[in-house]
Design an enzyme around this catalytic site. Sequence first.
Site, PDB file in Angstrom:
ATOM      1  N   LYS A 109      17.817  -1.284   7.728  1.00  0.00           N
ATOM      2  CA  LYS A 109      17.630  -1.956   6.432  1.00  0.00           C
ATOM      3  C   LYS A 109      18.805  -2.923   6.187  1.00  0.00           C
ATOM      4  CE  LYS A 109      15.043  -1.422   3.427  1.00  0.00           C
ATOM      5  NZ  LYS A 109      13.765  -2.141   3.117  1.00  0.00           N
TER       6      LYS A 109
ATOM      7  N   TYR B   4      17.688   4.524   9.674  1.00  0.00           N
ATOM      8  CA  TYR B   4      16.955   3.901   8.557  1.00  0.00           C
ATOM      9  C   TYR B   4      17.838   2.892   7.834  1.00  0.00           C
ATOM     10  CZ  TYR B   4      15.332   3.329   3.732  1.00  0.00           C
ATOM     11  OH  TYR B   4      14.981   2.791   2.506  1.00  0.00           O
TER      12      TYR B   4
ATOM     13  N   ASP C  60      -0.428  -5.222   4.363  1.00  0.00           N
ATOM     14  CA  ASP C  60       0.129  -3.918   4.739  1.00  0.00           C
ATOM     15  C   ASP C  60      -0.519  -3.433   6.033  1.00  0.00           C
ATOM     16  OD1 ASP C  60       1.610  -1.445   2.855  1.00  0.00           O
ATOM     17  OD2 ASP C  60       0.585  -0.907   4.732  1.00  0.00           O
ATOM     18  N   LYS C  61       0.316  -2.846   6.887  1.00  0.00           N
ATOM     19  CA  LYS C  61      -0.138  -2.352   8.196  1.00  0.00           C
ATOM     20  C   LYS C  61      -0.902  -1.038   8.076  1.00  0.00           C
ATOM     21  CE  LYS C  61       2.491  -1.438  12.499  1.00  0.00           C
ATOM     22  NZ  LYS C  61       3.883  -1.484  13.016  1.00  0.00           N
ATOM     23  N   LEU C  62      -0.747  -0.371   6.944  1.00  0.00           N
ATOM     24  CA  LEU C  62      -1.291   0.982   6.729  1.00  0.00           C
ATOM     25  C   LEU C  62      -0.777   1.948   7.800  1.00  0.00           C
ATOM     26  CD1 LEU C  62      -4.993   0.458   5.514  1.00  0.00           C
ATOM     27  CD2 LEU C  62      -2.892   0.588   4.164  1.00  0.00           C
ATOM     28  N   THR C  63       0.520   2.179   7.778  1.00  0.00           N
ATOM     29  CA  THR C  63       1.101   3.255   8.583  1.00  0.00           C
ATOM     30  C   THR C  63       0.693   4.571   7.906  1.00  0.00           C
ATOM     31  OG1 THR C  63       3.096   3.411   7.249  1.00  0.00           O
ATOM     32  CG2 THR C  63       3.132   1.809   9.060  1.00  0.00           C
TER      33      THR C  63
ATOM     34  N   ALA D 292       0.836  -1.212   0.000  1.00  0.00           N
ATOM     35  CA  ALA D 292       0.000   0.000   0.000  1.00  0.00           C
ATOM     36  C   ALA D 292       0.866   1.255   0.000  1.00  0.00           C
ATOM     37  CB  ALA D 292      -0.926   0.005   1.229  1.00  0.00           C
TER      38      ALA D 292
HETATM   39  N1  LIG Z   1      11.592   5.385  -1.844  1.00  0.00           N
HETATM   40  C1  LIG Z   1      12.830   5.144  -2.247  1.00  0.00           C
HETATM   41  O1  LIG Z   1      13.486   6.007  -2.803  1.00  0.00           O
HETATM   42  C2  LIG Z   1      13.434   3.762  -2.064  1.00  0.00           C
HETATM   43  C3  LIG Z   1      14.644   3.477  -2.704  1.00  0.00           C
HETATM   44  C4  LIG Z   1      15.194   2.194  -2.586  1.00  0.00           C
HETATM   45  C5  LIG Z   1      14.549   1.243  -1.819  1.00  0.00           C
HETATM   46  N2  LIG Z   1      13.390   1.552  -1.183  1.00  0.00           N
HETATM   47  C6  LIG Z   1      12.744   0.484  -0.402  1.00  0.00           C
HETATM   48  O2  LIG Z   1      11.530   0.166  -1.052  1.00  0.00           O
HETATM   49  C7  LIG Z   1      10.555  -0.226  -0.094  1.00  0.00           C
HETATM   50  C8  LIG Z   1       9.295   0.588  -0.282  1.00  0.00           C
HETATM   51  O3  LIG Z   1       9.604   1.978  -0.151  1.00  0.00           O
HETATM   52  P1  LIG Z   1       8.500   3.095  -0.400  1.00  0.00           P
HETATM   53  O4  LIG Z   1       9.208   4.327  -0.771  1.00  0.00           O
HETATM   54  O5  LIG Z   1       7.429   2.554  -1.261  1.00  0.00           O
HETATM   55  O6  LIG Z   1       7.939   3.263   1.090  1.00  0.00           O
HETATM   56  P2  LIG Z   1       6.581   3.860   1.643  1.00  0.00           P
HETATM   57  O7  LIG Z   1       6.939   4.503   2.945  1.00  0.00           O
HETATM   58  O8  LIG Z   1       5.849   4.632   0.613  1.00  0.00           O
HETATM   59  O9  LIG Z   1       5.702   2.544   1.927  1.00  0.00           O
HETATM   60  C9  LIG Z   1       6.003   1.626   2.940  1.00  0.00           C
HETATM   61  C10 LIG Z   1       4.794   0.713   3.093  1.00  0.00           C
HETATM   62  O10 LIG Z   1       5.101  -0.274   4.090  1.00  0.00           O
HETATM   63  C11 LIG Z   1       4.001  -0.363   4.990  1.00  0.00           C
HETATM   64  N3  LIG Z   1       4.512  -0.804   6.296  1.00  0.00           N
HETATM   65  C12 LIG Z   1       5.375  -0.143   7.106  1.00  0.00           C
HETATM   66  N4  LIG Z   1       5.624  -0.874   8.203  1.00  0.00           N
HETATM   67  C13 LIG Z   1       4.911  -2.028   8.059  1.00  0.00           C
HETATM   68  C14 LIG Z   1       4.775  -3.192   8.863  1.00  0.00           C
HETATM   69  N5  LIG Z   1       5.418  -3.289  10.020  1.00  0.00           N
HETATM   70  N6  LIG Z   1       3.984  -4.194   8.403  1.00  0.00           N
HETATM   71  C15 LIG Z   1       3.322  -4.078   7.227  1.00  0.00           C
HETATM   72  N7  LIG Z   1       3.405  -3.003   6.436  1.00  0.00           N
HETATM   73  C16 LIG Z   1       4.195  -1.987   6.855  1.00  0.00           C
HETATM   74  C17 LIG Z   1       3.419   1.037   5.035  1.00  0.00           C
HETATM   75  O11 LIG Z   1       2.074   1.040   5.520  1.00  0.00           O
HETATM   76  C18 LIG Z   1       3.532   1.459   3.583  1.00  0.00           C
HETATM   77  O12 LIG Z   1       2.421   1.029   2.836  1.00  0.00           O
HETATM   78  C19 LIG Z   1      11.213  -0.046   1.276  1.00  0.00           C
HETATM   79  O13 LIG Z   1      11.677  -1.291   1.715  1.00  0.00           O
HETATM   80  C20 LIG Z   1      12.366   0.897   1.004  1.00  0.00           C
HETATM   81  O14 LIG Z   1      13.421   0.688   1.918  1.00  0.00           O
HETATM   82  C21 LIG Z   1      12.804   2.786  -1.294  1.00  0.00           C
END
Ligand SMILES: NC(=O)c1ccc[n+]([C@@H]2O[C@H](COP(=O)([O-])OP(=O)(O)OC[C@H]3O[C@@H](n4cnc5c(N)ncnc54)[C@H](O)[C@@H]3O)[C@@H](O)[C@H]2O)c1
Length: 334
Positions: free
Chosen positions: A151, A147, A32-35, A9
């Site tokens: 990771k 962060y 998804d937890k919907l934070t 989500a």
């Molecule tokens: N955004 C970037 O630039 C980027 C770059 C490289 C890698 N990433 C990785 O890609 C992934 C997604 O990033 P994003 O930008 O879409 O993040 P985001 O913050 O938009 O989304 C994170 C999602 O994870 C869900 N979530 C958080 N904690 C949770 C839990 N404990 N259980 C279930 N759901 C949970 C949230 O509700 C949210 O829907 C992450 O692992 C991030 O480290 C992101």
Amino acid sequence: MRLLVCGGAGFIGSTFARQRVVEYGDEVTVLDKLTYAGREENFQDIRDDAGFRFIRGAIEDAEAVPAAIRASQPEAIVNFAAETHVDRSIAEPDAFVRTHALGTYVLLEAAREHGMRYVQVSTDEVYGSIEEGTFTEESPLRPSSPYSATKTGADLLVQSYFHTYGMPALICRGSNNYGPYQYPEKLIPLMILNALHGDPLPVYGDGMQVRNWIHATDFARAIGHVLEHGEEGEVYNAGGPDECPNIDVVNRIVELTGASADQIEYVTDRPGHDRRYSLSSEKVRALGWSAQVRFEEGLAETVSWYRENEWWWEPIRSGDYRAYYERQYGRALG
Ligand SMILES: NC(=O)c1ccc[n+]([C@@H]2O[C@H](COP(=O)([O-])OP(=O)(O)OC[C@H]3O[C@@H](n4cnc5c(N)ncnc54)[C@H](O)[C@@H]3O)[C@@H](O)[C@H]2O)c1
């Protein structure tokens, strides 16, 4: 394929879910937890598709995860679920430790029990900052924020499940993503929305932090390639085709939105701010992937998407995000 997409989500997870349902005909269950960052609006356009299902639950919940697996019978798990904002990890690291360490562990245990293929979505930030050259999958891991450190811990746990239990686990690390549906705390949507509202554009430090931008549809496709063609136990980097200092990104957004350069305001830098990220993508290219979207076109298209999709961002900008913004930047949004 039948996939359990954790964190689907969010920004990139929903992009991946849409791609797999619409373009590949996969059956996708999002857990998804919907934070604050997870929103059902992100998958609104595929929610009624027969191949899509949503379950609300946390990856660290040792009952919710097996229940989601029973309900969806996936062939593979792809884990996007994460706390993703470095500034929040500096202010409140606890959720980062819980989700990345405990959550990844719970998912790995569930995947191991079923002998399931598992892809961990990770980030270039695990390598730390690089002044010159580019990181490969062999580069040392030197994370610098809570962060990226959590990771990195999750990545190491994933690799240990391959080495110790022979679990078919893989990791895909992306560079900085951008595109539609990105929560406006992140640089590009923050600047676009502030520019459109006549708010100041807060640039950290000298604005010369260089990022390697990848469009979320390209990163999602790289993850799909790793899922389908990657070798078990391996890490794959997926970097974008273009690098750009933050200040150039902001200046381009000023041009594209018709805002005024006077809105740019230099603010105190983030503590421990990495100067430059850069990823080599040779290994994932060998699987047949290549980035399709150049930053120049992708950024213009992203600005247009935010202009045209007020329904998506207006509830965020008028909700809790306002309080976050005030805490972070010491001033209210206009
Ligand atoms: N955004 C970037 O630039 C980027 C770059 C490289 C890698 N990433 C990785 O890609 C992934 C997604 O990033 P994003 O930008 O879409 O993040 P985001 O913050 O938009 O989304 C994170 C999602 O994870 C869900 N979530 C958080 N904690 C949770 C839990 N404990 N259980 C279930 N759901 C949970 C949230 O509700 C949210 O829907 C992450 O692992 C991030 O480290 C992101």
